[in-house]
Design a protein around this motif. Structure first.
Motif, PDB file in Angstrom:
ATOM      1  N   ALA A 226     -13.303   3.521  37.104  1.00 14.32           N
ATOM      2  CA  ALA A 226     -14.653   4.079  37.142  1.00 14.32           C
ATOM      3  C   ALA A 226     -15.435   3.501  38.318  1.00 14.32           C
ATOM      4  N   GLY A 227     -15.221   2.223  38.598  1.00 13.55           N
ATOM      5  CA  GLY A 227     -15.896   1.602  39.737  1.00 13.55           C
ATOM      6  C   GLY A 227     -15.466   2.201  41.052  1.00 13.55           C
ATOM      7  N   HIS A 228     -14.157   2.442  41.211  1.00 16.65           N
ATOM      8  CA  HIS A 228     -13.671   3.090  42.433  1.00 16.65           C
ATOM      9  C   HIS A 228     -14.304   4.474  42.599  1.00 16.65           C
ATOM     10  N   GLN A 229     -14.405   5.224  41.492  1.00 17.70           N
ATOM     11  CA  GLN A 229     -14.995   6.556  41.576  1.00 17.70           C
ATOM     12  C   GLN A 229     -16.459   6.477  41.977  1.00 17.70           C
ATOM     13  N   LEU A 230     -17.200   5.550  41.374  1.00 18.36           N
ATOM     14  CA  LEU A 230     -18.614   5.422  41.714  1.00 18.36           C
ATOM     15  C   LEU A 230     -18.783   5.008  43.163  1.00 18.36           C
ATOM     16  N   LEU A 231     -17.939   4.107  43.660  1.00 19.95           N
ATOM     17  CA  LEU A 231     -18.051   3.682  45.056  1.00 19.95           C
ATOM     18  C   LEU A 231     -17.835   4.863  45.994  1.00 19.95           C
ATOM     19  N   ASP A 232     -16.856   5.719  45.685  1.00 23.08           N
ATOM     20  CA  ASP A 232     -16.623   6.900  46.508  1.00 23.08           C
ATOM     21  C   ASP A 232     -17.867   7.787  46.561  1.00 23.08           C
TER      22      ASP A 232
ATOM     23  N   VAL B 125     -13.460 -10.804  40.962  1.00 26.92           N
ATOM     24  CA  VAL B 125     -14.050  -9.512  40.587  1.00 26.92           C
ATOM     25  C   VAL B 125     -13.223  -8.397  41.195  1.00 26.92           C
ATOM     26  N   THR B 126     -12.866  -7.425  40.383  1.00 26.00           N
ATOM     27  CA  THR B 126     -12.154  -6.242  40.878  1.00 26.00           C
ATOM     28  C   THR B 126     -12.811  -4.993  40.310  1.00 26.00           C
ATOM     29  N   LEU B 127     -12.606  -3.888  40.988  1.00 25.03           N
ATOM     30  CA  LEU B 127     -13.162  -2.616  40.547  1.00 25.03           C
ATOM     31  C   LEU B 127     -12.259  -1.975  39.500  1.00 25.03           C
ATOM     32  N   THR B 128     -12.865  -1.383  38.487  1.00 22.26           N
ATOM     33  CA  THR B 128     -12.131  -0.540  37.553  1.00 22.26           C
ATOM     34  C   THR B 128     -11.944   0.841  38.187  1.00 22.26           C
TER      35      THR B 128
END
Length: 274
Positions: A62-68, A57-60
């Protein structure tokens, strides 16, 4: 559609562990339930958050932005919950965070004199949690030192102070009255702000003492910390051309608390001169 904080918490667990099974264990829910919640969150946001393939599993993007954004969002939600619970219990309380070396006594006394009905307390914060403890409501306002992650915070500069080198007592420069940065060329520095893989985390000034006294490395600390913390196997030497240490007040942006405003004024009135 409103953002569901429960789904956001589930997302953060998966994003930090990059493993649905371990995230489900951390959250104490079944893995199929977690997978459905993440899919629902992706549908709510109209964006794919994870790439799932045979490699894991890796972050997209968009996923990196949401995590921030999610960590700050959840911290603010936790802080709101804590403050509402305190208010419901009839308590008026102000918790002031402070970094090592910062003296909060004078400001607390001035604040208490003007607000005798408020319970005021102090709690030490460290370089790696000073922002988080403000955002999640553990402390209401804090004396912080640069560098500071500014997202979600209101900052007010208070004062600056010189920094000094922390050296073992047998160091070649230990007897100097003052030194320049060039004198420290070639020295091994503590890497607590930028650790290498496998490095033990260093959080407190006491942990820095142990490393410096053992001759592992050196570091620099604010002059106020040097004045408050002394050991016979540690010496402090002023560094004339070092960037000064800056102390600021910080609180959660958007909080319009009269108590925070009152303490900020009291702190500014008794702040140490530059």
């Amino acid at each position: 559609m409103d953002l569901d904080l429960r789904k956001v918490r589930y997302f953060v667990a998966v994003a930090e562990l990059l493993h649905f099974g371990r995230a489900a264990e951390r959250l104490h829910i079944a893995q199929p339930v977690l997978s459905r919640q993440i899919r629902a969150l992706e549908k709510d946001l109209g964006a794919e958050l994870f790439v799932r393939d045979s490699h894991g599993v890796t972050l997209t993007d968009a996923g990196h932005q949401l995590l921030d954004d999610a960590r700050q969002l959840l911290a603010l939600a936790d802080g709101t919950r804590r403050r509402v619970a305190q208010s419901a219990g009839g308590r008026r309380r102000l918790v002031v965070g402070f970094r090592a070396g910062v003296v909060v006594t004078h400001a607390l006394r001035a604040f208490a004199a003007a607000h005798p009905d408020v319970e005021a307390a102090a709690r030490r914060v460290e370089w790696d949690d000073q922002e988080q403890l403000i955002l999640d409501g553990t402390v209401d306002i804090a004396y912080v030192r640069l560098p500071v992650r500014e997202d979600g915070l209101e900052l007010r500069p208070l004062y600056s102070e010189p920094r000094v080198a922390m050296l073992p007592d047998r160091h070649r420069l230990a007897g100097k009255q003052e030194i320049a940065l060039a004198d420290l060329d070639g020295e091994q520095w503590l890497r607590y702000n930028d650790p290498r893989p496998g490095d033990l985390p260093l959080r407190t000034i006491e942990e820095k003492f142990e490393c410096v006294a053992a001759g592992t490395a050196i570091t620099m600390v604010p002059r106020s910390a040097a004045e408050q913390y002394s050991r016979p196997d540690i010496v402090y030497v002023p560094v004339t051309d070092a960037e000064p240490d800056r102390v600021l007040l910080a609180w959660a942006a958007g909080r319009h608390s009269p108590l925070i405003a009152a303490f900020a004024e009291a702190a500014a009135a008794v702040a140490a001169p530059d």
